[in-house]
Write an enzyme that holds these catalytic residues in place. Structure first.
Site, PDB file in Angstrom:
ATOM      1  N   CYS A 155      67.084  11.731  68.357  1.00 18.01           N
ATOM      2  CA  CYS A 155      67.116  11.566  66.901  1.00 18.01           C
ATOM      3  C   CYS A 155      66.311  10.378  66.416  1.00 18.01           C
ATOM      4  CB  CYS A 155      68.544  11.507  66.360  1.00 18.01           C
ATOM      5  SG  CYS A 155      69.844  11.194  67.521  1.00 18.01           S
TER       6      CYS A 155
ATOM      7  N   HIS B  89      71.262  15.790  58.694  1.00 16.94           N
ATOM      8  CA  HIS B  89      70.609  15.080  59.795  1.00 16.94           C
ATOM      9  C   HIS B  89      69.824  16.070  60.654  1.00 16.94           C
ATOM     10  CE1 HIS B  89      69.769  12.575  63.140  1.00 16.94           C
ATOM     11  NE2 HIS B  89      70.942  12.619  63.762  1.00 16.94           N
TER      12      HIS B  89
ATOM     13  N   CYS C 261      71.175   5.308  65.599  1.00 16.56           N
ATOM     14  CA  CYS C 261      71.683   5.494  66.953  1.00 16.56           C
ATOM     15  C   CYS C 261      70.980   6.714  67.539  1.00 16.56           C
ATOM     16  CB  CYS C 261      73.190   5.682  66.967  1.00 16.56           C
ATOM     17  SG  CYS C 261      73.770   7.161  66.111  1.00 16.56           S
TER      18      CYS C 261
END
Length: 374
Positions: A91, A330, A360
């Site tokens: 991510c 997301h 993160c």
């Protein structure tokens, strides 16, 4: 002479729910090409002057495979001489893409780059089609590395973030995003895909509704769908260029890349990744959190975002002022581009000096970039 990297444009598609959302039938490379075309249209930069398309993707296989960075550039109509590459830091991929462009600028290896990312969590599942963790890993190691939901539960316990505090954080994210959408504060960054004109994950809720939700990862846990970022489809694109390039093309840079860092942490508490990476980036810039005016931190889960906020000493009024991923969504490889692009836009809009964009990353990592107003 070392060239500084400037953010001189940012655009994204709407972010919509995976599988049930309005963009679930759109290929991820088509989403990316749409964002790139709109970025070039809005900035007026000739495609032949782009050095490289540096494209993030968390799970680059299937429709996201075959070097999507190159494919996105081709589909967007960029000339054949424009190269393309795909970056995978899960991510954190599209923040990493921006930093790769900044590094190439510093080495005088180009003057303008399109960075960003695509993720269709409808069309390529989380962890890919055929995940094969190393056979020497036992179940505990594999679970810590791959089950991000359980990492949120661990963070909640270890850093004492209660269910009520998670719901409160999530409610704030939903409320800020809904207000920003209604006030038109999200419209400037979004380019409609067909008749899909706005984010599909933003929704109205209440503390009472959030409190009624069942936990999703552990029966006796505290993390719910309401306090987690939803699986999402979308793409982002950012123009990264030198100051000289911006002046030559009469672009108004939004921000300058001031510092960058990555860090590792235990995979089982991957959500704490922003803490060390942000501290490293601030140290490299010679500043502290007191010098940061705005923070765009990805909200993978309310548990980890609130724990990171506390550890870093981020004032609530500085964090995700137009809402975060719990409300907006997301799309893994695209999110970093949104965080960087949004930070740059906010510096201009809020007349602020510095912003921190941080995430993160699954597997136990963090990534952080500090931007200074141009």
């Amino acid at each position: 002479m070392t060239k500084h990297a400037f953010i001189a444009g940012y655009v994204r598609t709407p972010f919509t729910f995976a599988n049930k959302g309005a963009l679930s039938s759109v290929r991820p490379d088509d989403l990316g090409a749409h964002a790139v075309r709109e970025l070039l249209k809005r900035t007026g930069v000739p495609g032949e002057e782009i050095e490289d398309v540096v494209w993030g993707c968390a799970f680059p296989e299937g429709e996201q495979g075959l070097n999507m960075g190159r494919i996105v550039g081709m589909l967007a109509g960029l000339p054949e001489q424009v190269a393309g590459t795909t970056v995978n830091r899960w991510c954190g991929s599209s923040i990493q893409a921006v930093q790769m462009a900044a590094g190439m600028l510093a080495m005088n290896a180009g003057e303008a780059f399109i960075c960003g990312g695509s993720e269709s969590m409808s069309r390529v599942p989380m962890m890919g089609f055929n995940p094969q963790p190393h056979p020497n890993w036992d179940q505990q190691v594999t679970e810590a590395y791959m089950n991000v939901g359980l990492t949120a539960e661990r963070v909640a316990r270890q850093f004492s973030v209660s269910r009520a505090e998670q719901d409160s954080f999530a409610y704030a994210s939903h409320s800020k995003a809904l207000a920003a959408q209604r006030d038109g504060r999200l419209a400037a960054e979004i380019s409609a895909v067909g008749d899909v004109t706005q984010d599909g994950c933003v929704r109205e809720t209440s503390m009472e509704r959030l409190a009624q939700l069942k936990t999703v990862f552990m029966e006796e846990g505290s993390v719910t769908a309401g306090s987690s970022s939803p699986m999402t489809d979308g793409a982002t694109a950012v123009l990264v260029c030198s100051e000289e390039f911006a002046l030559r093309h009469r672009l108004e840079p939004l921000a300058r890349v001031e510092a960058f860092a990555v860090s590792g942490c235990a995979p089982g508490i991957m959500g704490m990744g922003p803490v060390e990476s942000s501290r490293k980036a601030m140290a490299r810039a010679g500043i502290s959190m007191r010098d940061i005016d705005l923070v765009e931190m990805n909200e993978a889960f309310a548990a980890q975002a609130e724990a990171c906020r506390r550890e870093l000493g981020i004032a609530e009024e500085k964090l995700n002022i137009d809402g975060g991923a719990i409300a907006l969504g997301h799309p893994l490889g695209a999110t970093g581009g949104r965080l960087v692009g949004k930070s740059a836009l906010l510096l201009k809009r809020e007349k602020a000096k510095r912003a921190l964009a941080t995430q993160c990353i699954g597997g136990g990592m963090g990534i952080a970039m500090i931007l200074e107003a141009a």
